[in-house]
Design a protein around this motif. Structure first.
Motif, PDB file in Angstrom:
ATOM      1  N   GLY A  78      53.154  36.606 -23.729  1.00 52.78           N
ATOM      2  CA  GLY A  78      52.682  37.072 -22.426  1.00 52.78           C
ATOM      3  C   GLY A  78      51.631  38.147 -22.592  1.00 52.78           C
ATOM      4  N   LEU A  79      51.852  39.038 -23.550  1.00 55.21           N
ATOM      5  CA  LEU A  79      50.899  40.135 -23.771  1.00 55.21           C
ATOM      6  C   LEU A  79      49.542  39.582 -24.190  1.00 55.21           C
ATOM      7  N   LEU A  80      49.557  38.614 -25.096  1.00 51.93           N
ATOM      8  CA  LEU A  80      48.304  38.015 -25.543  1.00 51.93           C
ATOM      9  C   LEU A  80      47.539  37.428 -24.370  1.00 51.93           C
ATOM     10  N   PHE A  81      48.236  36.588 -23.606  1.00 50.23           N
ATOM     11  CA  PHE A  81      47.533  35.887 -22.533  1.00 50.23           C
ATOM     12  C   PHE A  81      47.123  36.840 -21.421  1.00 50.23           C
ATOM     13  N   ALA A  82      48.049  37.708 -21.007  1.00 53.17           N
ATOM     14  CA  ALA A  82      47.696  38.640 -19.934  1.00 53.17           C
ATOM     15  C   ALA A  82      46.535  39.518 -20.385  1.00 53.17           C
ATOM     16  N   GLY A  83      46.539  39.895 -21.661  1.00 54.76           N
ATOM     17  CA  GLY A  83      45.442  40.709 -22.179  1.00 54.76           C
ATOM     18  C   GLY A  83      44.133  39.943 -22.126  1.00 54.76           C
ATOM     19  N   LEU A  84      44.170  38.678 -22.543  1.00 59.59           N
ATOM     20  CA  LEU A  84      42.960  37.842 -22.492  1.00 59.59           C
ATOM     21  C   LEU A  84      42.452  37.732 -21.064  1.00 59.59           C
ATOM     22  N   ILE A 123      51.277  33.365 -13.951  1.00 57.07           N
ATOM     23  CA  ILE A 123      51.773  32.283 -14.816  1.00 57.07           C
ATOM     24  C   ILE A 123      52.327  32.846 -16.119  1.00 57.07           C
ATOM     25  N   VAL A 124      51.537  33.732 -16.723  1.00 60.61           N
ATOM     26  CA  VAL A 124      51.912  34.133 -18.079  1.00 60.61           C
ATOM     27  C   VAL A 124      53.027  35.177 -18.086  1.00 60.61           C
ATOM     28  N   LEU A 125      53.271  35.809 -16.951  1.00 56.27           N
ATOM     29  CA  LEU A 125      54.354  36.795 -16.929  1.00 56.27           C
ATOM     30  C   LEU A 125      55.637  36.260 -16.307  1.00 56.27           C
ATOM     31  N   SER A 126      55.584  35.049 -15.712  1.00 54.70           N
ATOM     32  CA  SER A 126      56.757  34.543 -14.997  1.00 54.70           C
ATOM     33  C   SER A 126      57.941  34.335 -15.922  1.00 54.70           C
ATOM     34  N   ASP A 127      59.090  34.750 -15.423  1.00 54.91           N
ATOM     35  CA  ASP A 127      60.324  34.456 -16.135  1.00 54.91           C
ATOM     36  C   ASP A 127      61.119  33.420 -15.356  1.00 54.91           C
ATOM     37  N   ASN A 128      60.472  32.780 -14.404  1.00 58.09           N
ATOM     38  CA  ASN A 128      61.170  31.800 -13.580  1.00 58.09           C
ATOM     39  C   ASN A 128      60.232  30.622 -13.445  1.00 58.09           C
ATOM     40  N   ALA A 247      38.218  30.509 -21.229  1.00 58.23           N
ATOM     41  CA  ALA A 247      39.133  31.520 -21.728  1.00 58.23           C
ATOM     42  C   ALA A 247      40.518  31.444 -21.086  1.00 58.23           C
ATOM     43  N   THR A 248      40.583  31.110 -19.814  1.00 59.26           N
ATOM     44  CA  THR A 248      41.882  31.301 -19.165  1.00 59.26           C
ATOM     45  C   THR A 248      42.521  30.026 -18.632  1.00 59.26           C
ATOM     46  N   MET A 249      41.993  29.502 -17.517  1.00 58.29           N
ATOM     47  CA  MET A 249      42.774  28.488 -16.818  1.00 58.29           C
ATOM     48  C   MET A 249      43.113  27.289 -17.695  1.00 58.29           C
ATOM     49  N   VAL A 250      42.122  26.828 -18.422  1.00 58.74           N
ATOM     50  CA  VAL A 250      42.389  25.650 -19.240  1.00 58.74           C
ATOM     51  C   VAL A 250      43.386  25.965 -20.354  1.00 58.74           C
ATOM     52  N   LYS A 251      43.589  27.253 -20.607  1.00 61.10           N
ATOM     53  CA  LYS A 251      44.590  27.619 -21.615  1.00 61.10           C
ATOM     54  C   LYS A 251      45.986  27.674 -21.016  1.00 61.10           C
ATOM     55  N   ALA A 323      51.668  29.177 -35.361  1.00 64.45           N
ATOM     56  CA  ALA A 323      50.999  30.454 -35.598  1.00 64.45           C
ATOM     57  C   ALA A 323      49.488  30.258 -35.661  1.00 64.45           C
ATOM     58  N   VAL A 324      49.058  29.165 -36.300  1.00 64.72           N
ATOM     59  CA  VAL A 324      47.627  28.875 -36.351  1.00 64.72           C
ATOM     60  C   VAL A 324      47.086  28.656 -34.953  1.00 64.72           C
ATOM     61  N   ALA A 325      47.889  27.937 -34.142  1.00 63.53           N
ATOM     62  CA  ALA A 325      47.465  27.694 -32.762  1.00 63.53           C
ATOM     63  C   ALA A 325      47.229  29.012 -32.046  1.00 63.53           C
ATOM     64  N   VAL A 326      48.158  29.933 -32.209  1.00 64.16           N
ATOM     65  CA  VAL A 326      48.021  31.240 -31.562  1.00 64.16           C
ATOM     66  C   VAL A 326      46.721  31.922 -32.012  1.00 64.16           C
ATOM     67  N   PHE A 327      46.491  31.887 -33.324  1.00 63.21           N
ATOM     68  CA  PHE A 327      45.298  32.536 -33.862  1.00 63.21           C
ATOM     69  C   PHE A 327      44.039  31.878 -33.298  1.00 63.21           C
ATOM     70  N   HIS A 328      44.058  30.572 -33.209  1.00 65.70           N
ATOM     71  CA  HIS A 328      42.858  29.895 -32.716  1.00 65.70           C
ATOM     72  C   HIS A 328      42.643  30.140 -31.226  1.00 65.70           C
ATOM     73  N   ILE A 329      43.729  30.333 -30.501  1.00 59.31           N
ATOM     74  CA  ILE A 329      43.583  30.665 -29.075  1.00 59.31           C
ATOM     75  C   ILE A 329      42.772  31.953 -28.937  1.00 59.31           C
ATOM     76  N   ILE A 330      43.127  32.931 -29.760  1.00 57.83           N
ATOM     77  CA  ILE A 330      42.403  34.211 -29.715  1.00 57.83           C
ATOM     78  C   ILE A 330      40.930  33.988 -30.078  1.00 57.83           C
ATOM     79  N   ASN A 331      40.700  33.265 -31.173  1.00 61.70           N
ATOM     80  CA  ASN A 331      39.335  33.071 -31.651  1.00 61.70           C
ATOM     81  C   ASN A 331      38.503  32.272 -30.658  1.00 61.70           C
ATOM     82  N   HIS A 332      39.116  31.222 -30.154  1.00 65.54           N
ATOM     83  CA  HIS A 332      38.360  30.377 -29.235  1.00 65.54           C
ATOM     84  C   HIS A 332      37.966  31.158 -27.988  1.00 65.54           C
ATOM     85  N   ALA A 333      38.918  31.953 -27.468  1.00 68.27           N
ATOM     86  CA  ALA A 333      38.597  32.745 -26.284  1.00 68.27           C
ATOM     87  C   ALA A 333      37.419  33.658 -26.561  1.00 68.27           C
ATOM     88  N   SER A 334      37.400  34.250 -27.760  1.00 71.36           N
ATOM     89  CA  SER A 334      36.325  35.205 -28.031  1.00 71.36           C
ATOM     90  C   SER A 334      34.972  34.503 -28.143  1.00 71.36           C
TER      91      SER A 334
END
Lengths: 951, 516
Positions: A78-84, A123-128, A247-251, A323-334
């Motif tokens: 959530g932190l990653l996505f909300a931060g992005l 979306i990214v913070l929902s717990d429901n 960066a966002t919606m499509v992610k 983990a690679v997916a997570v890393f690429h999400i960051i890179n792709h967004a940038s």
């Protein structure tokens, strides 16, 4: 800051831009930015705790019955996505301030943007998951508004609709999927669901839930075959494309797959569905991107391709791949957000996005070129940029994947995708910026102001920084990966992995990509000839076909033919009735049949013959009316024969009044109704009518041959009519007392009917009908004397008698057959006779009671009689009666019911007369002469000439 | 003795009569009194809702005759809720009618409007099957008058279809009541419930026919396929405020189904098993489908809204047809939602048509209308609500319906139909909205910035009314928890009819807890 406030801040902030735009564009941007910044700061205050491995929660009960609650939680993912979302959001707000022109309504833009931002953060913070669904659909809606922001562009409208249709479809599928998922887990709370992996994967409903949820994720993240909406969404202003579509919606789809990874992944179904889709999307997206001449189109398909890459990594189902997916999400967004912004800058400055018209911009826009080059090389996976590291790791993961026993398929195709990726990235640099400067740009391109390139430059810095020092983000990647997979993958990010398979694949991709670009011209002509059809054409054709189909269904079904509607009604009712009857038991008759005697038989024959004649001669309207009168009379006689004198009286007077009014109306209608039915339709309608008639006969027979199953309420009425109601005529006591409320309603119905007729005539006479009436030629020559002497005299003589009869019937009503309703009709007939004899206007001048008021007075009299009971503490319409003696008369009864009956009387008289008045207004318009005199020939008059001679 | 129960019937009747008597030519007085009356009705309805909230069933014996011999009015949670809904809708609609000047375009708008309210409220309050027929007549004839208000050939033609079709329904109503009376000898609903429960096996065939015919009558009102044919033309051609008010008329049908088929022919009344329950759900699903398909296929905004109304009635009837407490809660929630959403959509359609002039009914591009942005936003909000998209109550309503249908046989079909048709509705509404509100900008040539002429009518009050009708949707979303809790209690009361029966047949108010 509590989490719900972080999610709510953009929504609250969305109220600002619309207002602040009045203070200027800068204020508007500042207001927007501060809402986002505030939310970002709020988020970052939680970051230390999240890094410690805590999960922040915030719970608000919303709809507990359904399990829909406003619960939020924040972990690494959530932190990653909300931060992005918030971080890139800030950059976009800055960029858009300078991108939008003065003609664009900026307030609207920022409002929509913040709505979207809020939905994404939600979306990214929902717990429901139900709450997540709400935010999910909200992103579809707000992106609809953003894509269609330039209302005048057809591409914008169509792109917006396409995006909404596709992502909306996925969203609806996801609703079903989430409901199933929540049902299996026994809760809609994510934190609970994530702990129920065994229950979920062991359930029979796992596969449907998975497919439905993936439909949602794939449509949102533009995975094949739903990828086609994304390029068309590029009709949006570039800040929107950069924000939503890179960066966002499509992610959001990726986020969802990552979020639910612990419970959904690891099965064969997951691997084959997700990894395959991802791989196919990656290759197809990359191939198409190479042949796009629109800068944003190229970037759009490259986004599709990269989303496919990440999807594939998640699909592998291993912790390392995740983990690679997570890393690429960051890179792709940038790099992708920066690339979109550079594309926007080029478009903004050169006034075109067509690669064929660009080239050589390196000399004119050095800053933009630098940013674009860095980020595009990262996209291509060139060291030492961040894209290289994640691409290497991706290629390495593919070598572990075995697809249906085939170990080389996935790596080979992934390398192919990477190869095309290199080609289009190089093309973005080569064909836009390199080469000689051209003289035919639509505008004079130059670097924009700082505000516009600051955002992309910052991102480009990140691209280099992460590439050179990946260990800086390593803890963060591990944190997020832990949140995704549930265990620490202990990833080590390094620029140099040594010489291994992935490096060979990488080199192959780079070399191959360069070769591909070199032969671009040739490949392009092949592509133009043999390439796949445009998705938009297919989509449009499908939608058009759907619309046509809907139209055909709707218009065939509702063709406006009342006869057909009535036929369907009759068939449906008869079928349902027969079906219901067949399922029950009908007992043997409990009553004996009565013998057939003379009078009823004659009545029966008359009824049958008259009805048959109506069927035969219904085209002749006047004749039909006469036949209907016969039927009415027979019914009246029947009532009398069956000991219901009240009904007989009512029926008779109703017949008289309605026949007179119908005659008046017929006067303005053609004599014959046209023959329109074909023989086939007649047969069809005849059969339907016969079946329905027989069914009704059967029903009536069934009712008549059996007694009530229980003693009926009539016994009470018989017993209490005199004792409680003060009348011996039970029918009348039922009407004015036992069920006086029904009567109250019915006189209102009558009154409304009259004023509706009045209102219709009024509006008719104002419309084109008026002219028609003025020009109207009567069907027949009119009788020479419109107001015959004999008739006038006779009606005058009859009037006091008729009135007296009316009063008599009214007064006796409570104890003998009669009552206000019949009395009202009788009095109305007495008046109608005068109107018939001397003409409406002549009569109306001598009798100036407004009939509206008569009706109203009737209703009020009845109502106030009822209300009178309140003062005795009794319910509405409670009657009272007593016996009084006024010398020299005998003792007589006074009942409040009589006042009520007076109301009935007045309403009936008013209603009949108002109807008559309305109809005669038509005849006046039709040119009938208004008579000055009561009759045409008056012996007392000097001239003695008939009026209206010659007509 | 509290007389408040009957006030929602008597007040509009008196008001209408006084209007006809004293100021039928004076539009200002009509507006003032009629609006004041509706406000008062809303206040009374609120009071009634509060008094019913505790679960008390209050009975009003008209003429002081005890049930089942006289007519009774019964106030329980459901009837109070429906009256409140009616009053709230009526106020919004009336303000719009005044603000847009629709009430001046023909005779007797306000009198007919009040009579209509009387009919609707009476239908919700009565505890007597025949009295229900009377109120059906009142609301039918008043609605006919309102429908053709303002005249015009198209409207008159549609009005004829409307009234003829509904008279077919009325006739059927009499058939049904005759049948039921012939078997049971009573017409009071509570008494009917008792009698039907004790009915000898020999009489089941007739009572089943009666029950089914009665249901068909209500189905006509509720626009259930294939008895919905009266709706599209008449709603599309009715004056907008009237069409908006009609949003409650279809609900009268739904209400009557809920009332009669939980109380009299309820789940326990096994003798009707296998009759209507065999086809009600498929018919409701078909209604959803035809309605939503109609949205996509509609050529003009009026019809689009009319089909949206059919679609939402279908969704409501799906929930009703499940005949279980949870599903009924969903039905009630969706009913309130759909009433306001439909009404708002009709008003938007009217705002567009009024500003576009004579040929602006069709869904196609035209010069942007004055106040385009504001009207577009109302359309957007009500379209979201209608299609069941978040964040408005339509989405929650749909979730509740889906959730309620989860464990019944055929759940997959129900889900599939509701979700797929939602998509069709979304596509249809997006097409219509973008064509009507956006496409016009593409054809503007040189006068983009010149402010269009101010609208001749439809100023502030009309917008207040339109937003006022959307406000309940927001309220229902935010307060979804308390609202569903109340509706849950309402549904529970329907499925535990003992309190109702005791209250009516013993003549004293009974608390639910005491009855059990």
């Amino acid at each position: 800051m509590p989490l719900y406030l972080i999610a709510a801040l953009p929504f609250l902030g969305a109220l600002l831009p619309g207002l602040m735009i009045r203070a200027g564009r800068n204020s508007c941007a500042w207001a927007t930015g501060s809402a986002t910044l505030l939310a970002l700061i709020g988020l970052l205050t939680h970051a230390p705790a999240v890094f410690r491995g805590e999960v922040i929660q915030s719970r608000i009960e919303w709809l507990p019955m359904l399990g829909l609650n406003a619960n939020f939680f924040l972990d690494g993912l959530g932190l990653l996505f909300a931060g992005l979302i918030l971080g890139i959001g800030l950059l976009i707000i800055l960029y858009a301030r300078f991108y939008l022109s003065r003609e664009d309504p900026m307030g609207q833009f920022y409002t929509y943007l913040l709505l979207f931002q809020g939905a994404m953060v939600g979306i990214v913070l929902s717990d429901n998951i139900l709450l997540l669904l709400i935010f999910w659909e909200l992103t579809s809606l707000s992106s609809f508004l953003l894509i269609g922001y330039w209302k005048h562009l057809p591409e914008g409208r169509q792109g917006a609709r396409m995006a909404l249709a596709v992502t909306g479809m996925g969203g609806l599928a996801m609703i079903a999927g989430m409901l199933i998922l929540g049902n299996i887990a026994g809760s809609y709370d994510l934190t609970v669901i994530l702990e129920n992996r065994e229950a979920i994967q062991g359930s029979d409903l796992y596969l449907p839930a998975l497919v439905l949820i993936l439909l949602g994720a794939f449509t949102k993240s533009a995975q094949f075959p739903f990828h086609f909406w994304l390029p068309h969404a590029m009709a949006a202003p570039t800040p929107v494309s950069a924000y939503l579509h890179s960066a966002t919606m499509v992610k959001a789809g990726l986020f969802l797959m990552a979020r639910l990874w612990p419970v959904l992944s690891g099965t064969e179904a997951w691997f084959y569905l997700v990894a395959t889709t991802g791989l196919v999307t990656m290759v197809i997206g990359a191939v198409i991107a190479l042949f796009k001449d629109d800068l944003k189109g190229l970037l759009a398909f490259s986004t599709v391709s990269h989303l496919g890459l990440i999807t594939m990594l998640l699909g592998f189902g291993t912790e390392a791949a995740a983990a690679v997916a997570v890393f690429h999400i960051i890179n792709h967004a940038s790099f992708k957000a920066a690339l979109f912004m550079t594309a926007g800058i080029v478009d903004h400055e050169a006034h075109t996005r067509d690669i064929k018209r660009l080239g050589g911009l390196r000399h004119l826009m050095p800053i933009t070129f630098a940013i674009a080059a860095v980020t595009a090389l990262s996209m291509a996976g060139i060291p030492p940029l961040n894209g290289f590291i994640s691409k290497e790791m991706m290629l390495k993961e593919t070598t572990y994947a075995v697809w249906a026993g085939n170990a080389w398929l996935m790596p080979a195709l992934a390398t192919l995708g990477a190869l095309f990726s290199v080609a289009y990235s190089f093309r973005y640099i080569w064909h836009v910026f390199m080469g000689p400067a051209r003289g035919d740009y639509p505008a004079n391109p130059h670097d924009p102001g700082f505000g516009m390139w600051a955002g992309p430059a910052l991102l480009a810095g990140l691209v280099i920084g992460i590439g050179l020092a990946p260990f800086v983000v390593e803890p963060f990647v591990n944190l997020v990966a832990t949140a995704v997979t549930g265990q620490d993958p202990d990833v080590h990010l390094k620029l140099w992995h040594g010489i291994n398979a992935a490096l060979y694949m990488s080199v192959a991709a780079i070399v191959g990509g360069a070769v591909l670009l070199a032969s671009h011209r040739g490949l392009e002509s092949v592509w133009k000839r043999a390439g796949p059809p445009a998705a938009k054409a297919i989509f449009d054709a499908i939608i058009d076909a759907l619309v046509r189909l809907s139209r055909a269904i709707t218009e065939t079904l509702h063709d406006g033919a009342l006869t057909r509607y009535a036929a369907i009604f009759t068939v449906a009712v008869a079928a349902a009735g027969l079906h219901a009857y067949a399922g029950g038991v009908a007992g043997a008759p409990t009553r004996d049949m009565t013998p057939i005697t003379g009078l009823p038989f004659i009545g029966w024959v008359l009824l049958v013959v008259a009805t048959g004649c109506v069927v035969a001669f219904h085209h002749h309207r006047l004749l039909t009316l006469v036949l209907m009168a016969i039927i009415g009379l027979v019914v009246a006689v029947g009532f009398n024969y069956l000991s219901a004198p009240d009904l007989a009286l009512t029926q008779l007077s109703v017949e008289v009044v309605s026949i007179i009014l119908l005659l008046l109306a017929l006067n303005f209608l053609p004599e014959f109704t046209p023959r329109e039915s074909t023989a086939g339709r007649k047969l069809r309608d005849g059969v339907i009518a016969a079946v329905a008639g027989l069914a009704v006969t059967g029903l009536a027979y069934g009712m008549m041959v059996r007694d009530f199953a229980f003693p009926s309420i009539s016994d009470f009425h018989l017993a209490n009519s005199y004792k409680g109601g003060g009348g011996t005529n039970v029918v009348n006591v039922i009407l004015v007392d036992f069920r006086g409320f029904d009567t109250f309603g019915e006189i209102i119905v009558l009154g409304i009917a009259a004023i509706v007729i009045y209102a219709v005539t009024e509006s008719l006479l104002r419309g084109p009908v008026r002219q028609k009436l003025l020009e109207r030629q009567p069907n027949h020559a009119l009788a020479g004397d419109a107001h015959p002497l004999m008739m006038v005299i006779a009606t005058r003589v009859m009037m006091p008698i008729a009135l007296m009869v009316g009063v008599y019937i009214f007064l006796r009503g409570h104890n003998e057959p009669g009552g206000g309703f019949i009395a009202g009709l009788v009095v109305a007939i007495a008046l109608v006779m005068q109107y018939m004899a001397s003409g409406f206007d002549w009569a109306a001048e001598r009798q100036r009671v407004p009939y509206h008021a008569t009706i109203a007075a009737g209703v009020l009299a009845a109502a106030f009689t009822g209300i009178g009971a309140w003062f005795n503490g009794l319910p509405f319409l409670t009657s009272d009666f007593g016996y009084v003696r006024i010398p020299p008369m005998n003792e007589f009864e006074l009942a409040t019911a009589m006042a009520f009956d007076l109301g009935v009387f007045l309403a009936v008289v008013g209603a009949v007369m108002l109807t008559l008045e309305s109809l005669s207004r038509i005849s006046r318009r039709a040119g009938y002469e208004v008579s000055e005199y009561p009759m045409d020939i008056n012996p007392a008059r000097e001239d003695g000439t008939p009026q209206g001679e010659g007509r | 003795m509290s007389h408040w129960i009957i006030a929602p019937v008597i007040l509009p009747a008196l008001l209408a009569a006084v209007t006809m008597l004293a100021f039928r030519h004076h539009i200002l007085l009509q507006r003032v009194f009629s609006t004041a009356g509706t406000v008062l009705l809303l206040a009374i309805a609120l009071g009634l809702a509060v008094s019913a909230a505790g679960g008390t069933v209050t009975v009003y014996d008209l003429g002081n005759w005890p049930a089942p011999f006289g007519i009774v009015l019964v106030l329980d949670r459901l009837s109070a809720l429906m009256v409140l809904l009616t009053a709230a809708l009526a106020l919004g609609v009336q303000l719009y009618a005044i603000g847009s000047g629709w009430d001046e375009r023909g005779k007797h708008f306000h009198a007919l409007f009040q009579f209509q309210l009387m009919g609707v409220c009476g239908a919700f309050l009565t505890g007597d099957a025949f009295n229900l027929f009377v109120f059906f007549e009142v609301l039918l004839i008043a609605s006919y008058g309102l429908m053709i208000h303002g005249g015009g050939p198209r409207r008159l033609r549609a009005g004829t279809q409307y009234v003829v079709y509904n008279l077919l329904g009325s006739t059927l109503f009499l058939f049904a009541l005759g049948t039921i009376y012939a078997v049971t000898g009573t017409l009071n609903m509570a008494d009917l419930a008792v009698k039907v429960g004790e009915l000898p096996a020999d009489d089941t065939a007739l009572i089943r026919v009666g029950a089914v015919l009665l249901l068909l009558v209500f189905a006509v009102k509720a626009a259930l396929l294939p008895l919905h044919f009266w709706l599209p033309e008449s709603y599309a051609n009715a004056p907008a405020p009237v069409a908006a008010l009609f949003a409650i008329m279809t609900k009268v049908g739904a209400y009557a189904i809920l009332r009669m088929y939980t109380l009299v022919f309820g789940p326990e009344a096994g003798i009707v098993a296998g009759s209507f329950d065999a086809w009600l759900m498929p018919a409701a699903l078909l209604t959803v489908a035809v309605g939503m398909i109609g949205i996509l296929g509609a050529r003009d905004l009026g019809r689009l809204t009319a089909y949206a109304a059919i679609g939402s009635m279908g969704t409501l009837l799906v929930a009703v047809a499940l005949f279980a407490p949870g599903a009924t809660t969903a039905a009630l929630y969706y009913m309130i939602h759909s009433t306001f959403a439909t009404a708002a959509l009709f008003l938007v359609a009217d705002m567009v048509m009024e500003r576009r002039g004579a040929d602006g009914v069709e869904i196609r591009a035209a010069q942007p209308i004055p106040q385009n942005g504001l009207i577009a936003s109302i359309f957007f909000i009500s379209a979201i609500a209608m299609a069941g998209m978040p964040p408005l109550s339509g989405f929650i309503g749909k979730l509740l319906v889906l959730d309620a249908a989860r464990d019944v046989p055929g759940a997959t079909t129900i889900w599939a139909v509701i979700l797929v048709t939602s998509l069709i509705a979304i596509v249809g509404l997006a097409r219509a909205g973008s064509t009507v509100f956006w496409k016009g900008y593409g054809i503007v040539t040189d006068e983009t910035d010149t402010a269009p002429a101010a609208p001749t009518r439809g100023g502030g009050l009309a917008f207040v009314a339109a937003f006022g009708l959307l406000a309940p949707l927001v309220g229902m979303t935010l307060a979804a928890g308390p609202v569903t809790a109340y509706l849950d209690a309402t549904a529970a009361q329907l499925y535990a009819p003992d309190a109702y029966l005791d209250a009516v047949l013993s003549g004293t108010p009974v608390k639910a807890e005491e009855a059990q």
